[in-house]
Scaffold this motif. Sequence first.
Motif, PDB file in Angstrom:
ATOM      1  N   LEU A 137       3.891 -13.798  45.998  1.00 36.24           N
ATOM      2  CA  LEU A 137       3.771 -14.884  46.826  1.00 36.24           C
ATOM      3  C   LEU A 137       5.165 -15.997  46.489  1.00 36.24           C
ATOM      4  CD1 LEU A 137      -0.012 -15.769  46.045  1.00 36.24           C
ATOM      5  CD2 LEU A 137       1.158 -14.570  47.999  1.00 36.24           C
ATOM      6  N   VAL A 138       5.193 -16.982  46.958  1.00 35.00           N
ATOM      7  CA  VAL A 138       6.227 -17.804  46.640  1.00 35.00           C
ATOM      8  C   VAL A 138       6.541 -17.910  45.271  1.00 35.00           C
ATOM      9  CG1 VAL A 138       4.936 -20.018  46.465  1.00 35.00           C
ATOM     10  CG2 VAL A 138       7.005 -20.034  47.642  1.00 35.00           C
ATOM     11  N   ASP A 139       7.881 -18.243  45.088  1.00 32.80           N
ATOM     12  CA  ASP A 139       8.412 -18.322  43.748  1.00 32.80           C
ATOM     13  C   ASP A 139       7.537 -19.551  42.862  1.00 32.80           C
ATOM     14  OD1 ASP A 139      10.233 -21.207  43.407  1.00 32.80           O
ATOM     15  OD2 ASP A 139      10.085 -20.534  45.245  1.00 32.80           O
ATOM     16  N   PRO A 140       7.503 -19.179  41.674  1.00 39.65           N
ATOM     17  CA  PRO A 140       7.913 -18.456  40.774  1.00 39.65           C
ATOM     18  C   PRO A 140       7.422 -16.964  40.648  1.00 39.65           C
ATOM     19  CG  PRO A 140       6.840 -19.615  39.381  1.00 39.65           C
ATOM     20  CD  PRO A 140       6.793 -20.048  40.743  1.00 39.65           C
ATOM     21  N   ASP A 141       6.303 -16.664  41.368  1.00 43.16           N
ATOM     22  CA  ASP A 141       5.429 -15.381  41.526  1.00 43.16           C
ATOM     23  C   ASP A 141       6.478 -14.118  41.950  1.00 43.16           C
ATOM     24  OD1 ASP A 141       2.617 -14.128  41.338  1.00 43.16           O
ATOM     25  OD2 ASP A 141       3.501 -13.633  43.341  1.00 43.16           O
ATOM     26  N   ASN A 142       7.433 -14.540  42.794  1.00 38.66           N
ATOM     27  CA  ASN A 142       8.236 -13.367  43.276  1.00 38.66           C
ATOM     28  C   ASN A 142       9.490 -13.217  42.285  1.00 38.66           C
ATOM     29  OD1 ASN A 142       9.724 -15.288  44.078  1.00 38.66           O
ATOM     30  ND2 ASN A 142       9.971 -15.134  46.281  1.00 38.66           N
ATOM     31  N   ARG A 143       9.658 -13.834  41.129  1.00 37.92           N
ATOM     32  CA  ARG A 143      10.736 -13.824  40.520  1.00 37.92           C
ATOM     33  C   ARG A 143      10.522 -13.113  39.009  1.00 37.92           C
ATOM     34  NH1 ARG A 143      14.153 -19.194  41.907  1.00 37.92           N
ATOM     35  NH2 ARG A 143      13.902 -19.005  44.223  1.00 37.92           N
ATOM     36  N   ARG A 144       9.018 -12.371  38.817  1.00 32.68           N
ATOM     37  CA  ARG A 144       8.916 -11.980  37.884  1.00 32.68           C
ATOM     38  C   ARG A 144       9.789 -10.360  37.413  1.00 32.68           C
ATOM     39  NH1 ARG A 144       3.656  -9.809  39.195  1.00 32.68           N
ATOM     40  NH2 ARG A 144       4.110 -10.453  41.331  1.00 32.68           N
ATOM     41  N   PRO A 145      10.033 -10.295  36.396  1.00 31.88           N
ATOM     42  CA  PRO A 145      10.836  -9.081  35.935  1.00 31.88           C
ATOM     43  C   PRO A 145       9.974  -7.910  36.587  1.00 31.88           C
ATOM     44  CG  PRO A 145      11.080 -10.503  34.276  1.00 31.88           C
ATOM     45  CD  PRO A 145       9.836 -10.931  35.224  1.00 31.88           C
ATOM     46  N   VAL A 146      10.674  -6.744  36.886  1.00 34.23           N
ATOM     47  CA  VAL A 146      10.022  -5.421  37.396  1.00 34.23           C
ATOM     48  C   VAL A 146      10.448  -4.530  36.412  1.00 34.23           C
ATOM     49  CG1 VAL A 146       9.830  -6.133  39.496  1.00 34.23           C
ATOM     50  CG2 VAL A 146      11.820  -4.993  39.112  1.00 34.23           C
ATOM     51  N   ALA A 147       9.892  -3.153  36.447  1.00 37.08           N
ATOM     52  CA  ALA A 147      10.180  -2.292  35.593  1.00 37.08           C
ATOM     53  C   ALA A 147      10.894  -1.270  36.293  1.00 37.08           C
ATOM     54  CB  ALA A 147       8.922  -1.486  35.220  1.00 37.08           C
ATOM     55  N   PHE A 148      11.938  -0.370  35.671  1.00 35.64           N
ATOM     56  CA  PHE A 148      12.801   0.460  36.261  1.00 35.64           C
ATOM     57  C   PHE A 148      12.864   1.806  35.112  1.00 35.64           C
ATOM     58  CE2 PHE A 148      14.853  -3.532  37.524  1.00 35.64           C
ATOM     59  CZ  PHE A 148      14.798  -3.435  38.982  1.00 35.64           C
ATOM     60  N   PRO A 149      12.613   2.849  36.080  1.00 38.46           N
ATOM     61  CA  PRO A 149      12.067   3.123  37.241  1.00 38.46           C
ATOM     62  C   PRO A 149      10.530   2.641  37.375  1.00 38.46           C
ATOM     63  CG  PRO A 149      12.068   5.081  35.892  1.00 38.46           C
ATOM     64  CD  PRO A 149      12.705   3.964  34.928  1.00 38.46           C
ATOM     65  N   PRO A 150      10.094   2.620  38.591  1.00 46.75           N
ATOM     66  CA  PRO A 150       8.727   2.316  38.672  1.00 46.75           C
ATOM     67  C   PRO A 150       7.661   3.068  38.049  1.00 46.75           C
ATOM     68  CG  PRO A 150       9.546   2.894  40.599  1.00 46.75           C
ATOM     69  CD  PRO A 150      10.690   2.932  39.819  1.00 46.75           C
ATOM     70  N   ALA A 151       6.743   2.667  37.231  1.00 46.86           N
ATOM     71  CA  ALA A 151       5.629   3.477  36.596  1.00 46.86           C
ATOM     72  C   ALA A 151       4.941   4.256  37.445  1.00 46.86           C
ATOM     73  CB  ALA A 151       4.568   2.480  35.897  1.00 46.86           C
ATOM     74  N   ASP A 152       4.428   4.137  38.696  1.00 47.01           N
ATOM     75  CA  ASP A 152       3.785   4.940  39.796  1.00 47.01           C
ATOM     76  C   ASP A 152       4.439   4.812  41.095  1.00 47.01           C
ATOM     77  OD1 ASP A 152       1.732   5.448  38.105  1.00 47.01           O
ATOM     78  OD2 ASP A 152       1.144   3.205  37.918  1.00 47.01           O
ATOM     79  N   PRO A 153       5.398   5.398  41.532  1.00 43.88           N
ATOM     80  CA  PRO A 153       5.728   5.534  42.785  1.00 43.88           C
ATOM     81  C   PRO A 153       4.841   5.955  43.633  1.00 43.88           C
ATOM     82  CG  PRO A 153       7.237   6.880  41.027  1.00 43.88           C
ATOM     83  CD  PRO A 153       6.014   6.538  40.640  1.00 43.88           C
ATOM     84  N   ASP A 154       5.029   5.382  44.988  1.00 45.53           N
ATOM     85  CA  ASP A 154       4.093   5.604  46.098  1.00 45.53           C
ATOM     86  C   ASP A 154       4.796   6.042  47.263  1.00 45.53           C
ATOM     87  OD1 ASP A 154       5.358   3.317  47.045  1.00 45.53           O
ATOM     88  OD2 ASP A 154       3.898   1.907  46.508  1.00 45.53           O
ATOM     89  N   GLU A 155       4.146   5.991  48.334  1.00 45.99           N
ATOM     90  CA  GLU A 155       5.007   6.769  49.661  1.00 45.99           C
ATOM     91  C   GLU A 155       6.147   5.849  50.223  1.00 45.99           C
ATOM     92  OE1 GLU A 155       2.578   7.376  52.996  1.00 45.99           O
ATOM     93  OE2 GLU A 155       1.134   5.666  52.622  1.00 45.99           O
ATOM     94  N   LYS A 156       6.012   4.633  49.735  1.00 44.24           N
ATOM     95  CA  LYS A 156       6.935   3.467  50.288  1.00 44.24           C
ATOM     96  C   LYS A 156       8.093   3.911  49.653  1.00 44.24           C
ATOM     97  CE  LYS A 156       8.333  -1.327  50.755  1.00 44.24           C
ATOM     98  NZ  LYS A 156       8.075  -2.515  50.350  1.00 44.24           N
ATOM     99  N   ASP A 157       8.203   4.223  48.302  1.00 45.14           N
ATOM    100  CA  ASP A 157       9.127   4.600  47.517  1.00 45.14           C
ATOM    101  C   ASP A 157       9.930   5.940  47.982  1.00 45.14           C
ATOM    102  OD1 ASP A 157       9.247   3.259  44.544  1.00 45.14           O
ATOM    103  OD2 ASP A 157       7.150   3.472  45.101  1.00 45.14           O
ATOM    104  N   ALA A 158       9.223   6.729  48.509  1.00 49.13           N
ATOM    105  CA  ALA A 158       9.791   7.928  49.135  1.00 49.13           C
ATOM    106  C   ALA A 158      10.464   7.644  50.452  1.00 49.13           C
ATOM    107  CB  ALA A 158       8.531   9.000  49.267  1.00 49.13           C
ATOM    108  N   VAL A 159       9.976   6.851  51.093  1.00 41.76           N
ATOM    109  CA  VAL A 159      10.606   6.285  52.589  1.00 41.76           C
ATOM    110  C   VAL A 159      11.834   5.753  52.256  1.00 41.76           C
ATOM    111  CG1 VAL A 159      10.303   4.968  54.663  1.00 41.76           C
ATOM    112  CG2 VAL A 159       8.443   6.398  53.892  1.00 41.76           C
ATOM    113  N   THR A 160      11.733   4.858  51.267  1.00 39.19           N
ATOM    114  CA  THR A 160      13.087   3.873  50.912  1.00 39.19           C
ATOM    115  C   THR A 160      13.981   4.737  50.483  1.00 39.19           C
ATOM    116  OG1 THR A 160      11.453   1.997  50.255  1.00 39.19           O
ATOM    117  CG2 THR A 160      13.805   1.951  49.504  1.00 39.19           C
ATOM    118  N   ALA A 161      13.889   5.695  49.670  1.00 41.01           N
ATOM    119  CA  ALA A 161      14.930   6.387  48.847  1.00 41.01           C
ATOM    120  C   ALA A 161      15.434   7.345  49.987  1.00 41.01           C
ATOM    121  CB  ALA A 161      14.214   7.095  47.726  1.00 41.01           C
TER     122      ALA A 161
END
Length: 789
Positions: free
Chosen positions: A654-678
Motif C-alpha cells: 500500500l501507500v508509503d511507508p508500507d511500500n518502502r519496507r526492506p526486501v530480501a535478496f534473493p527472494p525466499a520463494d520465487p514465483d512465476e512472476k519472477d520467472a517472467v520478469t527475469a
Amino acid sequence: MTAERTAPAAPTSTYRLQLQPDFPFSAAEAAVPYLASLGVSHLHLSPVLEAVPGSTHGYDVVDHARVRGELGGEDGLRALSRTARAHGLGLVVDIVPNHMAMSPRHNRALWEVLREGPKSPYARWFDIDWEAQDGRLLVPVLGGPVGEVLGELTVDGEVLRYHEHAFPLREGTADLPLPELLDAQWYRPVWWRLARTELNYRRFFSISELIGVRVEDPEVFDATHAKILQLLHEGVLDGLRVDHPDGLADPTGYLARLHEATGGRWTVVEKILADGEQLPAGWPVAGTTGYDALRHVDGLFTDPAGAGELLGLYRRFAAPQTDRGGDWEATVRRAAYKVVGHELATETDRLTRVATRVCATSPDPALRDRAPWALRSALQELLVRLRVYRPYGTADAAAVVTEEAAEEARRAFVVPEEGGAVDVVRGLLLAGDGPGADEFRARFAQTASALRAKSVEDTAFYRYVPLLSANEVGGDPGRPGVSPDGFHAYCARVQRDWPLTGTVVTTHDTKRSADVRAALAVLTECPQRWADLLAEVTRDGAGAADPQVAWAAWQTVFGLGPADPERVRGALVKHVREAGLYTSWTEQEPSYEEAVAEFLATGPCGAPGERVAAFRTSLAAHVRANVLGTALVQLTMPGVPDVYQGTEGEYRALVDPDNRRPVAFPPADPDEKDAVTAAALRLRARRPDVFGDSATYTPLTAEGPAAAHCLAFARSGEVVTAVTRLSLRLAAAGGWRDTVLPLPPGRWADVLAPRREFTGHARVAELFEGQPVVLLERVGRVGADTGGH
C-alpha cells in the motif's frame, strides 16, 4: 564473480533500491550478484547525499558535499560501484535539486543563514522572502504560541534550543534577556500552525520541513551538484533521476545546465504528465521516470464499461452527492479550492504580493490600480482550473491558461468589473514584461505544480474512490481505461520521441503496488458481483458511519489480500487524513479515526473480510492474468523499465511507508512472476538493439471472436509480446475459440517455455496454454524452413 566490464551508457533496465540505515550500501552490494543475474543493467539508488539522521527516504538532504554517513559514506558508495561494475552493472542515482531539510542543526548552510541573515554567502541558496516578516525567517517549530512555550526555550552558549531543535544566535545577542534575544535574531521561532499563512520561504508542496533551493543561481547549482558531478565524472555513477523538476523556478534552464555539466549522461525527470500532455521537446533528457507509462499499462487491464458501471454503483453506495466524491472533475475542483486557500495560503499570498508589485511598477497603465484582493482572487480562480502541473514559458502558458479557463474565472467575480484582474494575470503569464514579470511567471508555475500535486494526488485521490487502482500518480480516475489502439499510439510516440524514457508500474511513491492495482482492476469486469458482495457484508453489521471510506476499505483488503491488519489500518488512517473531510494531519479528529479503526477491525479486517478474501480467491486466475500481463508489457514496451525492489515477484503493498519496507535478496520463494520478469530482463540485456533507441514498435492485431482480449506487439521484428486482457470477460464470452494472432514471418520460440515454437497465424488458445502471457523470440532468419504450430 564475473570479469569486470564497462556498463552501457544508457540502461537497458534499472532496479530501484530504497537505501536507508537498515539497508545501507553494504546491503546493496551484497545483493549485486542476484540483481546482475536477474538481467538488469543498472541499479537505481534513492538519494545518497547526507540527509537528516534516521531518514528512511533520503529526500531531506542536509549536505550536498557529502555522501550519507549512515549508508556507509563515500567509501561505501565507491565499494558498491566497484562491485556493481565487476558484475556488469552501472549506477543511477536520484538527485533532489528542489529542496533541502529545514533542519538547522544538520543543515550547515541554513545554520549560517540563520546566524548571519541575508548577508550570509549562503542566503542566495534558499528561496526566502526577506521583505516579509520584517526581514526575519519564520521557523515554525514551536508547539504553541511563543508566550505559552517561552519557558521551554533555553540558551546554551551561542545556541538557542527548543527540545530537539537548535538554532544559532546572532553575534552579540547571547547575553540578552530571552524575549529581547528572540527579537534580535534573523529568524523567528513560531507556533507550527502559523506556517499555513505566515511562512516566508518556499517549501516542497506544503511540507514546512523542506525548504526550497534556488538552483537557478549558477553558484548554487555548482555548490549543490559538485559531489554528484564528481562521482559521475569519476565513473562511480552513470546516470541520474531528477526529483520534482516542476518545483524549480526554471526547469528548462536547470536541465540544460545539468546536461552540459554531466556530459549528456542518461537522465530522466520525475515529471507528471497529464493525459495528452507532452514532455517539453527542448528538454535535454532521456524522458520521464515513467508515470505516463504506468497510466497506459494500467488502463489496458481496466474495462472502461465496467468502470462506468462501478462508478454508478459507488455513487449509490457511498456518494450520492458530487461534493462527496461522486464526480471526478467536481472533486478535483473542490479539492483545489481547499488547498489553494488553506494548505498553500502562504504561497498564494507571496504570489499575490509579486503580482501586485509587478502591476504597480509596470510601464503599462492598464495593469495599474489593481487591488491585491482582486489579483489574489484572479490567481486562485486560474490556478484551480489548470489541468496540468505547470506551464513552461509564455508560449506554453497560452495552451495551459486557456481563454475558456479565463472566462470561467471572470464569472467567479461578483462584480464583473473586478473580473478584469483575470485578464491582467493572464496577460502577465502570456507576454508580460517589466520589473518582476519573470519572477511572477516562475512563482505562478511553482505554485501551480504544488497545487496540482496537493489537490489531486494528496486530496482528490482520497475522496473519489470508485476504483482505487485508477487513483495513481499521473492517472486519470475520470477515464481509467485505455484501449489497445490508445496504448499502441502511445508506444509509437514514445519509441519515436523518447525511446530511452523510463517506464514504471511500481515506485516508492505509488499509492498501491502494481500487483494490488492489477487485482483491483478485475473489479471492473464484475462490478455488480462486487456491489452484491458489499451489500452482503454490510448487511451483517460491518458497515461504517462513512460509506465512502467503507467502499475504499473493502477495496483495499480485496486488492491487498491477506495481510497484517495494522498495515491496512495505517493506510486507511492516512487515507482519511489526506481526504481532509472529517480529520486531517493538522486537525485530527480522534473520535472519527477511532470509529474508522473500529470499523476496520470488525469489518474488512474481521470475519466479514474473509468473504472478501474468498471472493478474491475465486478470481485468482484473472488477477494472475493482470499481474503477469502488467509486468510483461512494462518490461518489453518502448522505454527503459525500472523494477522497484521486490517487484520482480508478486509484491503487494500500500501507500508509503508500507511500500518502502526492506526486501530480501534473493527472494525466499520465487514465483512465476519472477520467472517472467527475469526472462524479459535477460532478453533485453542479450538483445539491446531490439529494445533501444533505434528499435521499432509494431502493433499486432489478433483476429477472431476474442481478438479484443489479446494485446500484442513486436519489437524490431525480433521479439513478440502477447498478453491476455480482461480475462474474466473473456471467460464469460466463451474463451478464445478460433481467435488467432498473425505473427511476423519466421519461426518464433517461446522464451518462457523454450521448447514451444509458433509460426504464421498462431492459435491464441495455444499461445496462452499454461500462462496468460507469452514472450516470443525469432528463431533463425526469415525465410528459413519453418515448423512448429
